[in-house]
Design an enzyme around this catalytic site. Structure first.
Site, PDB file in Angstrom:
ATOM      1  N   GLU A 115      -4.527   3.972   6.287  1.00 24.31           N
ATOM      2  CA  GLU A 115      -4.217   3.604   4.875  1.00 24.31           C
ATOM      3  C   GLU A 115      -4.580   4.775   4.019  1.00 24.31           C
ATOM      4  O   GLU A 115      -3.593   5.239   3.100  1.00 24.31           O
ATOM      5  CB  GLU A 115      -4.903   2.540   4.538  1.00 24.31           C
ATOM      6  CG  GLU A 115      -4.368   1.636   3.371  1.00 24.31           C
ATOM      7  CD  GLU A 115      -5.438   0.616   2.589  1.00 24.31           C
ATOM      8  OE1 GLU A 115      -6.259   0.996   2.132  1.00 24.31           O
ATOM      9  OE2 GLU A 115      -5.132  -0.481   2.878  1.00 24.31           O
ATOM     10  N   ARG A 165       0.766  -0.941  -0.028  1.00 27.74           N
ATOM     11  CA  ARG A 165       0.005   0.100  -0.026  1.00 27.74           C
ATOM     12  C   ARG A 165       0.973   1.268   0.061  1.00 27.74           C
ATOM     13  O   ARG A 165       0.638   2.185   0.793  1.00 27.74           O
ATOM     14  CB  ARG A 165      -0.977   0.158   1.324  1.00 27.74           C
ATOM     15  CG  ARG A 165      -1.960  -1.180   1.073  1.00 27.74           C
ATOM     16  CD  ARG A 165      -3.096  -1.097   0.093  1.00 27.74           C
ATOM     17  NE  ARG A 165      -3.927  -1.851   0.148  1.00 27.74           N
ATOM     18  CZ  ARG A 165      -3.940  -3.142  -0.187  1.00 27.74           C
ATOM     19  NH1 ARG A 165      -2.814  -3.645  -0.577  1.00 27.74           N
ATOM     20  NH2 ARG A 165      -5.103  -4.007   0.086  1.00 27.74           N
ATOM     21  N   SER A 170     -10.276  -0.504   3.330  1.00 28.81           N
ATOM     22  CA  SER A 170      -9.773  -0.793   4.763  1.00 28.81           C
ATOM     23  C   SER A 170      -9.026   0.484   5.233  1.00 28.81           C
ATOM     24  O   SER A 170      -8.364   1.168   4.565  1.00 28.81           O
ATOM     25  CB  SER A 170      -8.357  -1.762   4.591  1.00 28.81           C
ATOM     26  OG  SER A 170      -8.794  -3.118   4.127  1.00 28.81           O
TER      27      SER A 170
HETATM   28  N1  EPU Z   1     -10.855 -10.361  10.601  1.00 31.59           N
HETATM   29  C1  EPU Z   1     -11.619 -10.547  11.918  1.00 31.59           C
HETATM   30  N2  EPU Z   1     -12.443  -9.622  12.085  1.00 31.59           N
HETATM   31  C2  EPU Z   1     -12.863  -8.667  11.355  1.00 31.59           C
HETATM   32  C3  EPU Z   1     -12.020  -8.608  10.131  1.00 31.59           C
HETATM   33  C4  EPU Z   1     -11.102  -9.507   9.864  1.00 31.59           C
HETATM   34  O1  EPU Z   1     -11.185 -11.440  12.541  1.00 31.59           O
HETATM   35  O2  EPU Z   1     -13.391  -7.799  11.893  1.00 31.59           O
HETATM   36  C5  EPU Z   1      -9.890 -11.471  10.470  1.00 31.59           C
HETATM   37  C6  EPU Z   1     -10.326 -12.382   9.241  1.00 31.59           C
HETATM   38  O3  EPU Z   1     -11.343 -13.514   9.588  1.00 31.59           O
HETATM   39  C7  EPU Z   1      -9.298 -12.960   8.513  1.00 31.59           C
HETATM   40  C8  EPU Z   1      -8.145 -11.875   8.800  1.00 31.59           C
HETATM   41  O4  EPU Z   1      -8.795 -11.134   9.783  1.00 31.59           O
HETATM   42  O5  EPU Z   1      -8.713 -14.287   9.243  1.00 31.59           O
HETATM   43  C9  EPU Z   1      -7.930 -10.889   7.525  1.00 31.59           C
HETATM   44  O6  EPU Z   1      -9.228 -10.429   6.879  1.00 31.59           O
HETATM   45  P1  EPU Z   1      -9.683 -10.535   5.415  1.00 31.59           P
HETATM   46  O7  EPU Z   1      -9.328 -11.569   4.747  1.00 31.59           O
HETATM   47  O8  EPU Z   1     -10.831  -9.730   5.194  1.00 31.59           O
HETATM   48  O9  EPU Z   1      -8.531  -9.330   5.065  1.00 31.59           O
HETATM   49  P2  EPU Z   1      -7.960  -7.953   5.746  1.00 31.59           P
HETATM   50  O10 EPU Z   1      -6.440  -8.205   5.923  1.00 31.59           O
HETATM   51  O11 EPU Z   1      -8.835  -7.372   6.510  1.00 31.59           O
HETATM   52  C10 EPU Z   1      -6.926  -7.312   3.175  1.00 31.59           C
HETATM   53  C11 EPU Z   1      -6.901  -6.020   2.534  1.00 31.59           C
HETATM   54  C12 EPU Z   1      -8.064  -5.695   1.777  1.00 31.59           C
HETATM   55  C13 EPU Z   1      -8.291  -6.978   0.777  1.00 31.59           C
HETATM   56  C14 EPU Z   1      -8.277  -8.088   1.557  1.00 31.59           C
HETATM   57  C15 EPU Z   1      -8.254  -9.421   0.736  1.00 31.59           C
HETATM   58  C16 EPU Z   1      -5.266  -4.645   3.660  1.00 31.59           C
HETATM   59  C17 EPU Z   1      -5.189  -3.263   4.478  1.00 31.59           C
HETATM   60  N3  EPU Z   1      -6.541  -4.811   3.410  1.00 31.59           N
HETATM   61  O12 EPU Z   1      -8.149  -7.099   4.284  1.00 31.59           O
HETATM   62  O13 EPU Z   1      -7.792  -4.383   0.779  1.00 31.59           O
HETATM   63  O14 EPU Z   1      -9.384  -6.654   0.200  1.00 31.59           O
HETATM   64  O15 EPU Z   1      -7.101  -8.317   2.084  1.00 31.59           O
HETATM   65  O16 EPU Z   1      -7.239  -9.423   0.022  1.00 31.59           O
HETATM   66  O17 EPU Z   1      -4.357  -4.957   3.220  1.00 31.59           O
HETATM   67  C18 EPU Z   1      -8.071  -2.106   1.232  1.00 31.59           C
HETATM   68  O18 EPU Z   1      -6.967  -2.085   1.169  1.00 31.59           O
HETATM   69  O19 EPU Z   1      -9.048  -1.071   1.203  1.00 31.59           O
HETATM   70  C19 EPU Z   1      -8.879  -3.476   1.074  1.00 31.59           C
HETATM   71  C20 EPU Z   1     -10.236  -3.530   1.224  1.00 31.59           C
END
Ligand code: EPU
Length: 357
Positions: free
Chosen positions: A353, A164, A251
């Site tokens: 972000e 990012r 995010s």
């Molecule tokens: N989780 C929780 N509770 C929550 C949210 C997440 O327990 O409220 C846990 C999920 O269960 C999972 C882990 O955290 O085990 C990761 O969650 P998720 O797969 O939803 O991905 P993320 O790390 O929250 C990142 C990117 C997203 C992208 C997704 C999928 C960043 C900051 N965010 O989110 O990107 O869509 O992976 O690849 O890297 C963005 O940058 O705006 C964005 C949406």
């Protein structure tokens, strides 16, 4: 050159925060920038580049001249042995561009479907989702120097992509720099066209739990590009709020990276910590899980809230019509409270972000 005055920005930022631009100019072609820079009134002053407004928090009216990027155009540039090179004007909607590439028969961007924003903003924060980052498919971009009006091109190395992150998120500190490796281009250059190199031999990028779930549901081990695109759209729709319905910027915090020792230390106290080992040996922590564990899901400060289905996403709970909704101040107060509680429990300072304006 038409400079509009007192332009409402609520429809132009996906958080749907109410704010005005004191002055705004629509950039429809590259030459508009040179014309603007030659203008004695508008040329020398500060400027803010606005794409889809999907990665910024407006904390008040915007005084610098807003350059609203509206350069259109999507085309096949060339084919090499291994790649097709496709180009998008900075003002093209990112998702529409992804859909267009697939319709033209050029897969490779499907994992990044439905990311809000414009093609021109996509390299700034090296957007990414479901195992693919922009830098994995990037060829080069054209940008205009906001001081000299000079058009220049950058390759991937010159963009200094990180998680990012890119050269467009950093200010130049006045240190010496070369054209081959500019130090920081924040507020110094505006991206006008972006080119992508999509491999001619396509392989789906799978491996994410959500995608594997879809594969199991559909009893499909080798999805074709359109199938993967449709799944990604469905996964995002189920998890992330549609900015046209609920204001948000995706995010709100980056997933922090720590050493294996730091991670082990946290796990000793919080055994359920969600974490992933990166190729360089460091560990990425799921910020959404940490925020969720601190009990933030569904909480609010004024009209700014934490999304019920994904704690990493802050939302505007306002009605979304003119004059309503969260202020940038409420969003930042909520963000700071989240940072404090995550820091107190895990010893990790979450980094926002979006750009705070
Ligand atoms: N989780 C929780 N509770 C929550 C949210 C997440 O327990 O409220 C846990 C999920 O269960 C999972 C882990 O955290 O085990 C990761 O969650 P998720 O797969 O939803 O991905 P993320 O790390 O929250 C990142 C990117 C997203 C992208 C997704 C999928 C960043 C900051 N965010 O989110 O990107 O869509 O992976 O690849 O890297 C963005 O940058 O705006 C964005 C949406």
């Amino acid at each position: 050159m038409l400079v509009e005055k007192n332009v409402p920005l609520q429809a132009l930022n996906t958080f749907r925060i109410v704010a005005k631009a004191h002055s705004l100019v629509r950039i429809k072609e590259v030459e508009d920038i040179a014309r603007l820079l030659q203008d004695p009134q508008w040329g020398p002053g500060p400027k803010l580049v606005l794409g889809g407004g999907s990665n910024m928090v407006l904390t008040g009216d915007v005084k610098p001249l807003v350059l609203k990027m509206e350069i259109q155009g999507m085309r096949l540039v060339e084919e090499t042995d291994k790649h097709v090179i496709l180009e998008a004007g900075a003002g093209e909607n990112w998702h529409d561009f992804v859909a267009w590439t697939l319709n033209q028969g050029y897969p490779g961007l499907e994992n990044m479907a439905m990311i809000p924003g414009t093609a021109g903003a996509s390299p700034v924060q090296n957007i990414g989702a479901y195992g693919v980052e922009l830098q994995d498919r990037f060829d080069s971009l054209d940008a205009v120097d906001l001081q000299t009006g000079r058009l220049f091109s950058l390759n991937a190395a010159q963009c200094a992509f990180g998680y990012r992150d890119s050269v467009f998120k950093h200010s130049s500190q006045g240190a010496s720099e070369s054209a081959a490796a500019p130090l920081g281009l924040k507020d110094r250059a505006v991206i006008v066209r972006v080119r992508f190199a999509l491999p001619k031999v396509w392989k789906p990028v799978l491996g994410y739990a959500d995608i594997e779930k879809k594969m199991a549901e559909h009893a499909c081990t080798q999805p074709h590009p359109q199938q993967l695109f449709d799944w990604i759209c469905a996964i995002r729709k189920a998890k992330l709020p549609d900015p046209n319905v609920i204001g948000n910027v995706g995010s709100f915090f980056k997933n922090p990276t720590v050493t294996p020792e730091q991670c082990a230390d946290i796990i000793a106290r919080d055994p359920k910590l969600v974490h992933y080992r990166l190729d360089d040996g460091s560990i990425k922590l799921a910020a959404g899980w940490m925020i969720d564990s601190c009990g933030w899901k569904g909480k609010s400060v004024g009209q700014a809230g934490v999304y019920e289905k994904q704690a990493l996403v802050l939302v505007n709970r306002g009605a979304g019509s003119d004059g309503n909704g969260a202020t940038g101040g409420e969003v930042m107060t909520l963000a700071k409270a989240i940072q404090t509680s995550v820091y107190e429990r895990f010893g990790i300072l979450l980094e926002p972000e979006p750009v705070v304006v």
